[in-house]
Enzyme design. Structure first.
Site, short mmCIF file in Angstrom:
data_model
loop_
_atom_site.label_atom_id
_atom_site.label_comp_id
_atom_site.label_asym_id
_atom_site.label_seq_id
_atom_site.Cartn_x
_atom_site.Cartn_y
_atom_site.Cartn_z
N LYS A 1 0.84 -1.22 0.00
CA LYS A 1 0.00 0.00 0.00
C LYS A 1 0.87 1.26 0.00
O LYS A 1 0.65 2.17 -0.80
CB LYS A 1 -0.91 0.02 1.23
CG LYS A 1 -1.93 -1.10 1.29
CD LYS A 1 -2.88 -0.96 2.46
CE LYS A 1 -2.18 -1.06 3.82
NZ LYS A 1 -1.54 -2.35 4.07
N GLU B 1 1.63 5.98 11.56
CA GLU B 1 2.61 5.19 10.79
C GLU B 1 3.91 5.07 11.58
O GLU B 1 4.16 5.79 12.53
CB GLU B 1 2.87 5.86 9.44
CG GLU B 1 1.69 5.75 8.50
CD GLU B 1 1.30 4.31 8.22
OE1 GLU B 1 2.04 3.61 7.51
OE2 GLU B 1 0.25 3.86 8.72
N ARG B 2 4.76 4.16 11.12
CA ARG B 2 6.07 3.99 11.78
C ARG B 2 6.97 5.17 11.41
O ARG B 2 6.91 5.66 10.29
CB ARG B 2 6.72 2.68 11.32
CG ARG B 2 5.87 1.47 11.62
CD ARG B 2 6.33 0.25 10.81
NE ARG B 2 5.39 -0.86 10.94
CZ ARG B 2 4.31 -1.02 10.20
NH1 ARG B 2 4.02 -0.13 9.26
NH2 ARG B 2 3.51 -2.04 10.38
#
Length: 466
Positions: free
Chosen positions: A157, A183-184
Site C-alpha cells: 500500500k 505510521e512507523r
C-alpha cells in the site's frame, strides 16, 4: 483585558483528563494547556456536569498532577496553511519535524471546518490518470473524489502511494499533501527522503502523527491535513492530491479515545461512533467549481478480513477501491492489484468510451475464466483443457505479466528503472495480447515492462543470448 479562564485538574486516567472550571466551561474542541511550561496540550471532548469537562491529551501527560492549573485558550487547534507550508513537514500542532525552526507569521486555520455546501460542490466525470497500467485500465480513478487502497500488512500500500505521489507531481501542476496517521517513524523518514530525491518536495506538504504518539494526536491529524488541503482548493484554486496513510489507524485511534472516555464498545470492539467519526473526516473531501481534492487512502485490512467494520464502513465512502492481494504479491505480480475484486464507478461506456470499456471487460472476463479453470489445472494439468480454454489460460497469464510494472520508488531494490505508461499504450498492449499477437513470446518477456514494444526487445535479447 479579559481575565484568562483557568481551571483545575481533577483526575488523570492515562490520556483522559477531567478538569473543573468554576467561572466558565470551555467549548467542545477547545485547546487546553497545562503542565510546567504549558507543554501538555489537550482538547475538550465532552462535558461531565455544569463545571467539569473531559479532555483528551494530544501530548504525553507525564508529570501532570491533580490540582494543577489548566488554561482554556478559548480557541480550537490551528494549523499553518498556504504556499509557505510546501516542502515542509509538520506535526498536529504546526511544529516542524524536519529539523528546521517553525517560523511565525504563517496563516493559520482551525482544523475543525464544515464540509463544502452542496451548492458549492461540482461533479465531473474526469479521470485522474496515474501512469500505472493496472489502475488506469481496470480501476480508473475519478478526479476530485475518494479512492481506497485496501490490503493486509506488507502487500504494497505505502509503495503504491509513494509511486502515485511521484507520478502525479510530474504530470500535474497541483499540490500534494501527505498525511501519515499512526505510521512507523521509519516510513515517515523514508517517504520524506524519497519525495525530496524525486524533486517534488516543493509541491508537497507533509503532516504526521506517529504510531508512538497519544491516540488524541492520531485521531486529529487527518482533520489538520484536510484544513491544509481545503485552503489550497478554496484560496489558491488548485487541484490537490491528498494522500492518507492509513485510514485504519484513524479508526483505531478513535477506538482508543472512545475506550478511554468510557464509552461502551460496539461490534468487534470498535467505538459506537465509528460511522460518524469516519463521515466527519471523509465528507470534507470534495470538489468545488474552483478546485478539487482527490484523496487516495491506504486502508489496512485487519487479518485480511474484508468484513471487518473498519473496512466495510470505509468502502461506503469511496468512488474507487483498489484491492491488493497477498496471493498476487507472493507470485511476484507487482503492483499486487486483484483486478476481479477492485472496482471503480468510472468503469462505464459513457465515461471511458467504447474501446477502453470493451478492452477492460474482455480482460476481466479472461481473468475470471482463468480463475475458474485453476482448480482443474491443479488436479489434471493444463493439457487436459480444451483448445479454447487453453488459449484463454495462456492469454490470461500473459495479461497478468503485462499488468506488472517497475516503479520509480522501488528502483534501488529491483535494479529495474521505473516506468510510467500512457493509457493509450496500455490499451494497445492489452488489445494485442487478447488478439494473440504475443502467443510466440515467453511469459517472462511481458513481465515488468512498460510499453508492449519492450516485450519484443526482451525476446530478441533472450534469443541473442541463446
Amino acid at each position: 483585558m479579559a481575565r484568562a479562564n483557568i481551571g483545575t485538574v481533577k483526575s488523570i486516567r492515562g490520556s483522559v483528563i477531567e478538569a473543573v472550571f468554576d467561572k466558565k466551561l470551555p467549548a467542545i474542541n477547545n485547546k487546553l494547556l497545562t503542565g510546567n511550561n504549558n507543554e501538555i496540550i489537550l482538547e475538550v471532548s465532552s462535558y461531565v456536569n455544569a463545571q467539569t469537562v473531559k479532555a483528551m491529551a494530544m501530548t504525553f501527560t507525564a508529570g501532570l498532577a491533580r490540582g494543577d492549573a489548566i488554561l482554556d485558550t478559548e480557541e480550537t487547534f490551528h494549523i499553518p496553511v498556504g504556499k509557505e507550508t510546501l516542502g515542509k513537514m509538520y506535526d498536529l500542532f504546526g511544529h516542524r519535524l524536519d529539523g528546521e525552526q517553525s517560523a511565525d507569521g504563517f496563516q493559520k486555520r482551525s482544523i475543525h471546518q464544515k464540509p463544502a455546501s452542496f451548492s458549492r460542490r461540482s461533479a465531473t466525470d474526469e479521470i485522474f490518470l496515474t501512469g500505472i497500467k493496472a489502475i488506469d485500465l481496470l480501476t480508473p480513478f475519478p478526479k476530485g473524489e475518494k479512492i481506497g487502497l485496501f490490503g493486509g500488512a506488507g502487500v504494497g500500500k505505502t509503495v503504491l502511494i509513494t509511486e502515485l505521489i511521484n507520478n502525479t507531481s510530474s504530470r500535474t501542476k497541483g499540490y500534494s499533501i501527505f498525511c501519515g496517521i499512526g505510521e512507523r517513524s521509519r516510513e515517515a523518514e523514508e517517504l520524506y527522503r524519497e519525495i525530496r530525491e524525486a524533486g517534488v518536495l516543493d509541491k508537497t506538504a507533509l503532516i504526521f502523527a506517529q504510531m508512538n504518539e497519544p491516540p488524541g494526536a492520531r485521531f486529529r491529524v487527518g482533520h489538520a491535513a484536510l484544513s491544509m488541503a481545503e485552503y489550497f482548493r478554496d484560496h489558491d484554486k488548485k487541484d490537490v492530491l491528498l494522500l492518507i496513510d492509513n485510514i485504519f489507524r484513524f479508526i483505531q485511534a478513535g477506538s482508543e479515545v472512545s475506550g478511554l472516555m468510557g464509552k461502551m464498545p460496539s461490534r468487534v470492539g470498535y467505538q459506537p461512533t465509528l460511522a460518524t467519526e469516519l463521515s466527519e473526516l471523509e465528507e470534507r473531501i470534495s470538489s468545488t467549481v474552483t478546485g478539487s481534492i482527490t484523496s487516495i487512502q491506504a486502508v489496512y485490512v485487519p487479518a485480511d478480513d474484508f468484513t471487518d467494520p473498519s473496512a466495510t464502513h470505509t468502502f461506503s465512502h469511496l468512488s474507487a477501491s483498489v484491492v491488493l492481494s497477498r496471493k498476487r504479491a507472493s507470485e511476484g505480480l507487482y503492483p499486487a492489484i486483484e483486478p476481479l475484486e477492485s472496482s471503480s464507478k468510472m468503469l462505464s461506456k459513457a465515461v471511458l468510451g467504447i474501446r477502453h470499456y470493451e478492452i477492460s471487460r474482455e480482460i476481466k472476463k479472461t481473468l475470471a475464466t482463468y480463475e475458474e479453470l485453476k482448480d482443474i489445472i491443479a488436479m489434471l494439468g493444463v493439457e487436459e483443457l480444451s483448445n479454447d480454454d487453453r488459449n484463454i489460460v495462456y492469454r490470461a497469464r500473459r495479461i497478468e505479466r503485462f499488468l506488472t510494472q517497475p516503479f520509480f520508488t522501488t528502483e534501488q531494490f529491483t535494479g529495474i528503472p521505473g516506468k510510467m505508461v500512457e493509457l493509450e499504450d496500455t490499451l494497445t498492449g492489452c488489445e494485442r495480447i487478447l488478439n494473440d499477437d504475443f502467443s510466440e513470446h515467453e511469459e517472462s518477456d511481458l513481465y515488468m515492462i512498460g510499453n508492449i514494444e519492450e516485450a519484443d526487445v526482451k525476446k530478441k535479447a533472450r534469443e541473442g543470448e541463446a
